[in-house]
Design an enzyme around this catalytic site. Structure first.
Site, short mmCIF file in Angstrom:
data_model
loop_
_atom_site.label_atom_id
_atom_site.label_comp_id
_atom_site.label_asym_id
_atom_site.label_seq_id
_atom_site.Cartn_x
_atom_site.Cartn_y
_atom_site.Cartn_z
CB CYS A 154 -6.71 4.36 -6.23
SG CYS A 154 -5.87 2.91 -5.55
CG PHE A 155 -10.50 7.66 -8.56
CD1 PHE A 155 -9.57 7.00 -9.35
CD2 PHE A 155 -11.83 7.58 -8.92
CE1 PHE A 155 -9.95 6.27 -10.46
CE2 PHE A 155 -12.24 6.86 -10.04
CZ PHE A 155 -11.29 6.20 -10.80
CG ASN B 266 -0.39 -0.60 2.44
OD1 ASN B 266 0.47 -1.46 2.40
ND2 ASN B 266 -0.85 -0.12 3.57
CB THR B 267 1.55 3.83 -2.15
OG1 THR B 267 0.46 3.60 -3.07
CG2 THR B 267 2.68 2.90 -2.49
CE LYS C 142 -3.14 3.06 -11.14
NZ LYS C 142 -4.32 2.32 -11.55
CG PHE D 76 -14.31 10.05 -7.04
CD1 PHE D 76 -13.24 9.99 -6.16
CD2 PHE D 76 -14.44 11.19 -7.85
CE1 PHE D 76 -12.30 11.01 -6.08
CE2 PHE D 76 -13.50 12.23 -7.77
CZ PHE D 76 -12.44 12.14 -6.87
CD GLU E 119 -3.46 -4.59 -12.34
OE1 GLU E 119 -2.47 -5.30 -12.55
OE2 GLU E 119 -4.41 -4.50 -13.15
P1 NAD Z 1 -3.81 -3.21 0.39
O1 NAD Z 1 -3.66 -2.35 1.57
O2 NAD Z 1 -5.07 -3.97 0.14
O3 NAD Z 1 -2.62 -4.30 0.38
C1 NAD Z 1 -1.28 -3.99 0.65
C2 NAD Z 1 -0.69 -5.13 1.48
O4 NAD Z 1 0.73 -4.93 1.59
C3 NAD Z 1 -1.22 -5.21 2.91
O5 NAD Z 1 -1.82 -6.47 3.12
C4 NAD Z 1 0.04 -5.00 3.77
O6 NAD Z 1 0.03 -5.78 4.96
C5 NAD Z 1 1.13 -5.44 2.85
N1 NAD Z 1 2.45 -4.91 3.20
C6 NAD Z 1 2.80 -3.63 3.45
N2 NAD Z 1 4.12 -3.55 3.71
C7 NAD Z 1 4.62 -4.80 3.61
C8 NAD Z 1 5.93 -5.35 3.77
N3 NAD Z 1 6.98 -4.58 4.04
N4 NAD Z 1 6.08 -6.67 3.60
C9 NAD Z 1 5.03 -7.47 3.31
N5 NAD Z 1 3.77 -7.00 3.16
C10 NAD Z 1 3.57 -5.68 3.30
O7 NAD Z 1 -3.51 -2.28 -0.88
P2 NAD Z 1 -4.02 -2.47 -2.38
O8 NAD Z 1 -5.39 -1.92 -2.54
O9 NAD Z 1 -3.73 -3.84 -2.83
O10 NAD Z 1 -3.06 -1.45 -3.14
C11 NAD Z 1 -1.69 -1.71 -3.31
C12 NAD Z 1 -1.11 -0.73 -4.32
O11 NAD Z 1 -1.73 -0.91 -5.59
C13 NAD Z 1 -1.33 0.75 -3.97
O12 NAD Z 1 -0.20 1.47 -4.37
C14 NAD Z 1 -2.51 1.14 -4.82
O13 NAD Z 1 -2.49 2.51 -5.13
C15 NAD Z 1 -2.30 0.32 -6.06
N6 NAD Z 1 -3.54 0.00 -6.80
C16 NAD Z 1 -4.66 -0.40 -6.15
C17 NAD Z 1 -5.80 -0.75 -6.86
C18 NAD Z 1 -7.05 -1.20 -6.18
O14 NAD Z 1 -8.05 -1.41 -6.86
N7 NAD Z 1 -7.10 -1.37 -4.87
C19 NAD Z 1 -5.77 -0.73 -8.26
C20 NAD Z 1 -4.60 -0.35 -8.90
C21 NAD Z 1 -3.49 0.03 -8.16
C1 UGA Z 2 -10.14 2.83 -10.20
C2 UGA Z 2 -9.84 2.77 -11.70
O1 UGA Z 2 -11.07 2.58 -12.41
C3 UGA Z 2 -8.89 1.63 -12.02
O2 UGA Z 2 -8.55 1.65 -13.40
C4 UGA Z 2 -7.63 1.79 -11.18
O3 UGA Z 2 -6.75 0.70 -11.39
C5 UGA Z 2 -8.00 1.85 -9.72
O4 UGA Z 2 -8.92 2.95 -9.49
C6 UGA Z 2 -6.84 2.10 -8.81
O5 UGA Z 2 -5.83 2.64 -9.24
O6 UGA Z 2 -7.02 1.79 -7.65
P1 UGA Z 2 -11.70 1.50 -8.52
O7 UGA Z 2 -11.42 2.63 -7.60
O8 UGA Z 2 -11.53 0.12 -8.02
O9 UGA Z 2 -10.81 1.62 -9.83
O10 UGA Z 2 -13.22 1.60 -9.03
P2 UGA Z 2 -13.95 2.54 -10.10
O11 UGA Z 2 -14.87 1.72 -10.87
O12 UGA Z 2 -13.01 3.37 -10.85
O13 UGA Z 2 -14.83 3.48 -9.17
C7 UGA Z 2 -14.25 4.46 -8.34
C8 UGA Z 2 -15.34 5.31 -7.72
O14 UGA Z 2 -15.96 6.14 -8.68
C9 UGA Z 2 -16.46 4.49 -7.10
O15 UGA Z 2 -16.88 5.08 -5.89
C10 UGA Z 2 -17.54 4.55 -8.14
O16 UGA Z 2 -18.81 4.36 -7.60
C11 UGA Z 2 -17.35 5.95 -8.66
N1 UGA Z 2 -17.88 6.15 -10.03
C12 UGA Z 2 -17.35 5.45 -11.06
C13 UGA Z 2 -18.87 7.08 -10.25
O17 UGA Z 2 -19.36 7.75 -9.33
N2 UGA Z 2 -19.32 7.27 -11.54
C14 UGA Z 2 -18.81 6.60 -12.59
O18 UGA Z 2 -19.26 6.83 -13.74
C15 UGA Z 2 -17.80 5.67 -12.35
#
Ligand code: NAD
Ligand code: UGA
Length: 480
Positions: free
Chosen positions: A279-280, A94-95, A223, A275, A164
């Site tokens: 992440c956003f 996580n970040t 990204k 939203f 991702e």
């Molecule tokens: P998350 O919090 O669900 O998972 C991160 C995991 O990393 C946690 O389980 C934590 O315990 C583990 N961790 C942290 N430090 C560690 C270490 N030193 N060693 C081992 N494990 C460790 O986070 P996430 O939602 O999976 O997001 C991860 C990254 O991906 C973020 O940078 C986020 O911005 C990016 N991202 C997330 C999404 C999404 O839909 N959630 C989509 C695209 C990108």
């Molecule tokens: C979003 C991006 O869509 C992914 O491409 C990206 O990888 C991700 O963030 C990330 O970097 O974490 P996510 O946050 O999982 O994905 O879900 P979205 O479908 O994008 O929805 C985000 C929020 O916007 C939700 O609360 C959703 O309800 C809202 N939303 C979405 C709206 O209010 N209107 C829309 O038309 C679309």
């Protein structure tokens, strides 16, 4: 530098690490994939026999895990062992936004990423490819490289950026049929070898023409830019929704009309309560911070407005509830349908529901929540967390006293059944677009509610004609 990958490690078994690695393992039976995390409970849940207990709720995920787990997909807490064995290590930690110190409330906290880099450097005994899967500020690869090279006992490391793009709720579908896979790396020979090694992994199921390779910095910045553009579309249509409410235009009709212009496109124009998601907001604030860092205040302000408009939209929704209920919700039962930030996920991070609830709690409403996937403890934890970590420039109750833990526990009730949550309520606020909400017995709900029976549809999914005919006082987003 390794050119053929047979062993992958992924640090971080969260919403990204879990599903992405499960799909890689399923699609590449010849590659052993080990996902590690320091969170023991999370790893135990990934290993649970009962696949409905996986830590991430995602349609299709249990089937993918069932196909690969124990074959070439492993979940473990042995971080060092996994690093040592693998030729390629993904960092999917996580970040979050920093909550203290320099860049508080804006910059990404990179401590977990830095810890990973130090750990990789410490335990590696062979050259490795390190892949940034987490979303990171542009030029982070440089810092990672510096740490790896200074601590890495003379070994060679190559850092790739492979952001991702999956969205929660559709993660498996998105991973199967990605619009594109983006890989950024160095231009020298080792950099190109590393890029090719990762291209070969994805090419097991992604058509080559969808795998694009770029320079490192372009990949990292793409990204943040993609998320900023997506969020901007939502804030743009939400801004118009406020104008629709004043003028009698209908935001869904406007969205449809503009979306048929192929230059604008129809997707991501659904007006809503705002939203959410992890992440956003985090990524835009990160972009804003970077722009200030590079002395580009106009660019920073432009993007920050996307977040400010989103704060405004959540605030507007809460205010509309209070205004409609004769200017007070104190002691009134408000049913919340949905708590997750979108449907088909159990993730609640930055969900609009948290902010709307917070504003109503400041007016001492009694909130009764029903969400098909979110557990009560998560709901309490979200509200308690907000009291401690409120962004100071946000619209909501930043100047008011935080609500105490005791107040939250006494005013918020969590139900396992939507009908008990709505029984005898003064109002219903629909916060998440779960499909099941559309199919409730709304006539029965109406009978059981206090009158006038208010419904605030924060997702515009309910049948307006049906509900108004039943007698509901229905408020939708962007409809006069
Ligand atoms: P998350 O919090 O669900 O998972 C991160 C995991 O990393 C946690 O389980 C934590 O315990 C583990 N961790 C942290 N430090 C560690 C270490 N030193 N060693 C081992 N494990 C460790 O986070 P996430 O939602 O999976 O997001 C991860 C990254 O991906 C973020 O940078 C986020 O911005 C990016 N991202 C997330 C999404 C999404 O839909 N959630 C989509 C695209 C990108
Ligand atoms: C979003 C991006 O869509 C992914 O491409 C990206 O990888 C991700 O963030 C990330 O970097 O974490 P996510 O946050 O999982 O994905 O879900 P979205 O479908 O994008 O929805 C985000 C929020 O916007 C939700 O609360 C959703 O309800 C809202 N939303 C979405 C709206 O209010 N209107 C829309 O038309 C679309």
């Amino acid at each position: 530098i390794p050119s053929k990958i047979t062993k992958i490690a992924c640090i971080g078994a969260g919403y990204v690490g879990g599903p992405t690695m499960a799909v890689i393992a399923q699609q590449c039976p010849h590659i052993q994939v080990t996902v590690v995390d320091i969170n023991e409970k999370r790893i135990a849940d990934w290993n649970a026999d009962d696949l409905s207990q996986l830590p991430v709720y995602e349609p299709g995920l249990p089937e993918v895990v069932a196909a690969a787990r124990g074959r070439n997909l492993f979940f473990s807490t042995d971080v060092e062992g996994a690093i040592r064995d693998a030729q390629m290590i993904f960092m999917a930690v996580n970040t979050p936004t920093k909550t203290f110190g320099v860049g508080k409330g804006m910059a990404a906290d990179l401590k977990f990423v830095e810890l990973c880099a130090r750990q990789i450097a410490k335990v590696a005994t062979e050259d490795k490819i390190v892949v940034e899967k987490s979303t990171l500020p542009v030029r982070t690869a440089e810092s990672i490289k510096t740490i790896l090279e200074s601590e890495g006992n003379g070994l060679t490391f190559r850092v790739l950026s492979n952001p991702e793009f999956l969205a929660e709720g559709t993660a498996i579908e998105d991973l199967y049929k990605s619009d594109r896979v983006l890989i950024g790396g160095d231009e020298d020979a080792d950099g190109q070898t590393a890029i090719q090694a990762l291209v070969d992994v994805y090419a097991n199921w992604i058509p080559r023409e969808k795998i694009i390779t770029t320079r490192l910095w372009s990949s990292e910045l793409s990204k943040l830019t993609a998320n900023a553009f997506l969020a901007q579309r939502i804030s743009s249509i939400n801004a118009i929704s406020a104008l629709c409410e004043q003028t009698g235009a209908d935001v869904d009709e406007v969205a449809r009309a503009i979306g048929m212009d192929s230059r604008i496109g129809a997707k991501f124009l659904k007006s809503s309560v705002g939203f959410g998601g992890s992440c956003f907001q985090k990524d835009i604030l990160n972009l804003v911070y970077l722009c200030h860092h590079f002395n580009l205040p106009q660019v920073a302000d432009y993007w920050e407005q996307v977040v400010m408009l989103n704060d405004y939209q959540k605030h507007r929704f809460a205010k509309r509830i209070i205004d409609s209920l004769f200017n007070t919700v104190s002691g009134k039962k408000i049913a919340f349908l949905g708590w997750a930030f979108k449907k088909d996920t159990n993730d609640t991070r930055e969900s609009a529901a948290i902010y709307v609830a917070d504003e109503l709690l400041h007016d001492r409403a009694e909130i009764h929540v029903y969400d098909p996937q979110v557990k009560a403890e998560q709901i309490y934890a979200d509200l308690e967390y907000l009291q401690k970590h409120r962004r100071t420039n946000s619209h909501s109750c930043s100047e008011q006293e935080p609500i105490t833990v005791d107040e939250i526990r006494s005013l918020v009730h969590v139900h396992n059944d939507a009908y008990t949550a709505m029984d005898n309520a003064h109002a219903i606020a629909l916060l998440t677009e779960w499909d099941e909400f559309k199919h409730y017995d709304w006539a029965a709900v109406y009978q059981a509610m206090k009158k006038p029976a208010f419904v605030f549809d924060g997702r515009n999914i309910l049948d307006r004609k049906q509900l108004t005919e039943l007698g509901f006082n229905l408020h939708s987003i962007g409809k006069g």
